[in-house]
Structures are given as structure tokens and as C-alpha cells.
Design an enzyme around this catalytic site. Structure first.
Site, PDB file in Angstrom:
ATOM      1  N   LYS A 200       0.864  -1.184   0.000  1.00 40.81           N
ATOM      2  CA  LYS A 200       0.000   0.000   0.000  1.00 40.81           C
ATOM      3  C   LYS A 200       0.896   1.228   0.000  1.00 40.81           C
ATOM      4  O   LYS A 200       1.681   1.446   0.926  1.00 40.81           O
ATOM      5  CB  LYS A 200      -0.898  -0.014   1.232  1.00 40.81           C
ATOM      6  CG  LYS A 200      -1.755   1.226   1.328  1.00 40.81           C
ATOM      7  CD  LYS A 200      -2.745   1.107   2.472  1.00 40.81           C
ATOM      8  CE  LYS A 200      -3.522   2.395   2.630  1.00 40.81           C
ATOM      9  NZ  LYS A 200      -4.473   2.335   3.736  1.00 40.81           N
ATOM     10  N   LYS A 253      -2.127  -1.503  -3.918  1.00 41.72           N
ATOM     11  CA  LYS A 253      -2.999  -0.337  -3.851  1.00 41.72           C
ATOM     12  C   LYS A 253      -2.188   0.936  -3.874  1.00 41.72           C
ATOM     13  O   LYS A 253      -1.212   1.020  -3.148  1.00 41.72           O
ATOM     14  CB  LYS A 253      -3.806  -0.423  -2.551  1.00 41.72           C
ATOM     15  CG  LYS A 253      -4.643   0.784  -2.261  1.00 41.72           C
ATOM     16  CD  LYS A 253      -5.244   0.652  -0.905  1.00 41.72           C
ATOM     17  CE  LYS A 253      -5.908   1.959  -0.568  1.00 41.72           C
ATOM     18  NZ  LYS A 253      -6.332   2.024   0.789  1.00 41.72           N
TER      19      LYS A 253
HETATM   20  C1  PBG Z   1      -7.204   3.713   5.403  1.00 41.66           C
HETATM   21  C2  PBG Z   1      -7.578   3.480   3.986  1.00 41.66           C
HETATM   22  C3  PBG Z   1      -7.425   4.395   2.958  1.00 41.66           C
HETATM   23  C4  PBG Z   1      -8.011   3.811   1.819  1.00 41.66           C
HETATM   24  C5  PBG Z   1      -8.481   2.570   2.194  1.00 41.66           C
HETATM   25  N1  PBG Z   1      -8.187   2.360   3.541  1.00 41.66           N
HETATM   26  C6  PBG Z   1      -6.892   5.759   2.966  1.00 41.66           C
HETATM   27  C7  PBG Z   1      -5.551   6.032   3.448  1.00 41.66           C
HETATM   28  O1  PBG Z   1      -4.709   5.178   3.647  1.00 41.66           O
HETATM   29  O2  PBG Z   1      -5.325   7.223   3.643  1.00 41.66           O
HETATM   30  C8  PBG Z   1      -8.098   4.479   0.497  1.00 41.66           C
HETATM   31  C9  PBG Z   1      -9.102   3.963  -0.438  1.00 41.66           C
HETATM   32  C10 PBG Z   1      -9.427   4.867  -1.553  1.00 41.66           C
HETATM   33  O3  PBG Z   1      -8.803   5.921  -1.763  1.00 41.66           O
HETATM   34  O4  PBG Z   1     -10.361   4.530  -2.277  1.00 41.66           O
HETATM   35  N2  PBG Z   1      -6.483   2.793   6.034  1.00 41.66           N
END
Ligand code: PBG
Length: 329
Positions: A200, A253
Site C-alpha cells: 500500500k 494499492k
Molecule cells: C485507510 C484506507 C485508505 C483507503 C483505504 N483504507 C486511505 C488512506 O490510507 O489514507 C483508500 C481507499 C481509496 O482511496 O479509495 N487505512
């Protein structure tokens, strides 16, 4: 040359279909759903036209549609009203996610229900973990990884207790898959799977989500626990660690700017792989489509098929319902 003949033949008739290498299917899709407190609420998220936040009682119609369209699973995000320093509303039995899961499972027991396991929407500071140290003057802070692991385990357990089929830890803490697996196994939830957000990245494309989930950090950013987008070898190490810790599905992601990472992870591990086409990917196409600068349906199918072609087995996307209507398989 045969190659050019095929290219010519493909322009018409059945050759095009026979030669098609990758096909996007409804059965590849997972729809994220935001759940809020209250009653009778279905509110559009301003930065994500066409995406809504639902109160638990208004979920049924949405999920019914999901089911009818043949989408195999949903991914639930909670937007709680009460926040504190330890994210206690994230593991409360009557928490918004726990109630949503029970409600969905009661009505649609065979729909896959996946739950996000993270702290950011539930903490006042908006970070994905417990703050171990903070210096307001210098702006420096540290996340307490091990304290956070305990909370993540509690969240996962409470969601499994509510009936979730799979939990999806997105906090990017070290050892989070292991901690959650132990918590689940130790409490009789061996059959609850884990989809880990293994690779991520710290990304500008999460902007609209943070509005949707009210999860923006109040200070600092997430670069101490999310990955640097200049790197891909690191992604392989993250995935390897999560697979060893017991993840059942690993995730890359965001998706669109990380197609190379998806491909490399798929080739290196040959392991079930999901890709999260995140909020910013959705909103930028949506905004351009609203101005008639881009043809939404064509652009979306091209983007999602490219994610599949890169090697994703499943795609988490806010377009899941639209795509199911367009391609309906
Ligand atoms: C938080 C989380 C995020 C997303 C999914 N879980 C945001 C972040 O890490 O700031 C983002 C998903 C999206 O942008 O569609 N843990």
C-alpha cells in the site's frame, strides 16, 4: 506474415473474440461500501459522485442490487460518530461496521462480506495506528506499532464475530497479518480469511476517500507506514512478509499507477492478488466524464481491464455496479 493477417482479421467478426486474451468479469469485482451512523441516510459523497454513505437501515436496498448484479463481495468501511485516541468504536459490538455486517449477513448470507481493519476513521488524530510519541513543536510523531497490533486484533475479532467472511487490514503495521491471524485462530475463527493490503503506497489518489471516511490525518502524513511510490522491490518484500504471516489474498494499492507492481507481484508469487482502484482513480475519470471530456464507460472498462491484464485476480472498485450493468456476465 501471419501476424499482420491476424491483425486485419481481428477488425471484424469472431476473430476478435477468439483472440481476446483478457476479459473483465463481474465475478472479478468487489464494491466498497461506506456505512455511517444514524437512520434513513443515503448521502452522496461530494468528491465521489455516484458513491454514497449509507446508514445501516438503508443498506438493504443497495446490497440487494449488488447481489442481483452478481457482484461476489462487498468491502465495508465504517464512518463512526465517536472517535478517541484508541479507536474503541472500531471494535465495539454495536459499532457501525459490526451492525452493518450482521444486517447484510441476515439478509444475504451468501454475499461475501469483507471488512476494513484500520484505525484512521476511528481515531481523533486520523492516523492508522496508536500514537506512541508526539512533539507538537517539531511536528514529529511515532506510531506505536505493537500497541496498534493489539487493537487491530480486537477489531478483526469483533468483525468476525459479527459474521465477516474476510478481514482486510489496511493499517500497514509490521506484523499485522500475524497478529490478526493469531487473534482469529485463538478464538475459533479459523475460517475467516485475511486479505492484506500488502503493498500500500502513500498516495495522492486517496484524497476523495479521506473525505468519504473522514480519515485525514490531523497532523503529519502516512509516509512512515505507507510505501514510497518510487519503489517496487520493497513491494515484493512486503508481499513476501504477508504471505509468510498467513495472508490468504494480497493486495496492491492503488492500482492504475502501479500496474507494473501488480505484474511483478503476480509473477513473483503466483498468489491470489487483488488490486484496489482507489477513490482518486474513480473521481478523476468521473470529473472528466461530467465535463464530457472523456467517455466514462469506455475509459472505465479500459482502465479496469488493464488492471486485470497486469495480473490482478480481483479488483476493488467504486464502479463495480456500473460495470456489472455494462458487461453483465
Ligand atoms: C485507510 C484506507 C485508505 C483507503 C483505504 N483504507 C486511505 C488512506 O490510507 O489514507 C483508500 C481507499 C481509496 O482511496 O479509495 N487505512
Amino acid at each position: 506474415m501471419e501476424f499482420t493477417r491476424l491483425r486485419r482479421l481481428r477488425s471484424k467478426g469472431f476473430f476478435r473474440e477468439l483472440l481476446r486474451e483478457n476479459t473483465l468479469l463481474v465475478s472479478d469485482l468487489i464494491l466498497p461500501i461506506f456505512v455511517v451512523e444514524g437512520k434513513g441516510r443515503k448521502e452522496e459523497i461530494p468528491s465521489m459522485p455516484g458513491v454514497y454513505r449509507f446508514s445501516v437501515d438503508s443498506l438493504k436496498r443497495e446490497v440487494e442490487e449488488v447481489k442481483k448484479l452478481g457482484i461476489p463481495a462487498v468491502l465495508i468501511f465504517g464512518v463512526p460518530e465517536s472517535k478517541d485516541e484508541i479507536a474503541s468504536s472500531a471494535y465495539h459490538q454495536e459499532g457501525v461496521v459490526q451492525r452493518a455486517v450482521r444486517e447484510i449477513k441476515k439478509e444475504f448470507p451468501d454475499l461475501g462480506v469483507i471488512t476494513d481493519v484500520c484505525l484512521c476513521s476511528y481515531t481523533r488524530h486520523g492516523h492508522c495506528g496508536i500514537i506512541g510519541y508526539e512533539n507538537k513543536e517539531s511536528g514529529r510523531f511515532e506510531i506505536d506499532n505493537d500497541k496498534t497490533l493489539k487493537i487491530l486484533g480486537k477489531i478483526a475479532l469483533s468483525q468476525a464475530g459479527a459474521g465477516a467472511d474476510m478481514v482486510a487490514p489496511s493499517a500497514m503495521m509490521d506484523g499485522q497479518v500475524n497478529a490478526i491471524r493469531e487473534a482469529l485462530d485463538g478464538n475459533g475463527y479459523r475460517n475467516v480469511a485475511i486479505m492484506s493490503y500488502a503493498a500500500k503506497y502513500a498516495s495522492a489518489f486517496y484524497g476523495p476517500f479521506r473525505e468519504a471516511a473522514d480519515s485525514s490525518p490531523r497532523f503529519g502524513d502516512r509516509s512512515s507506514y505507507q510505501m514510497d511510490y518510487h519503489n517496487w522491490e520493497e513491494a515484493l518484500r512486503e508481499v513476501e512478509a504477508d504471505v509468510k504471516e498467513g495472508a490468504d489474498i494480497v493486495m496492491v494499492k492503488p492500482a492504475l499507477s502501479y500496474l507494473d507492481v501488480i505484474r511483478r507481484v503476480k509473477e513473483a508469487f503466483n498468489f491470489p492478488l487483488s488490486a484496489y482502484s482507489v477513490s482518486g482513480e474513480y473521481s478523476m475519470v468521473k470529473a472528466a466524464a461530467q465535463k464530457s471530456w472523456i467517455e466514462e464507460k469506455k475509459a472505465v472498462l479500459e482502465i479496469l481491464t488493464s488492471i486485470k491484464r497486469a495480473g490482478a485476480d480481483m479488483i476493488i472498485t467504486y464502479w463495480a455496479k456500473g460495470v456489472a450493468e455494462w458487461i453483465g456476465d
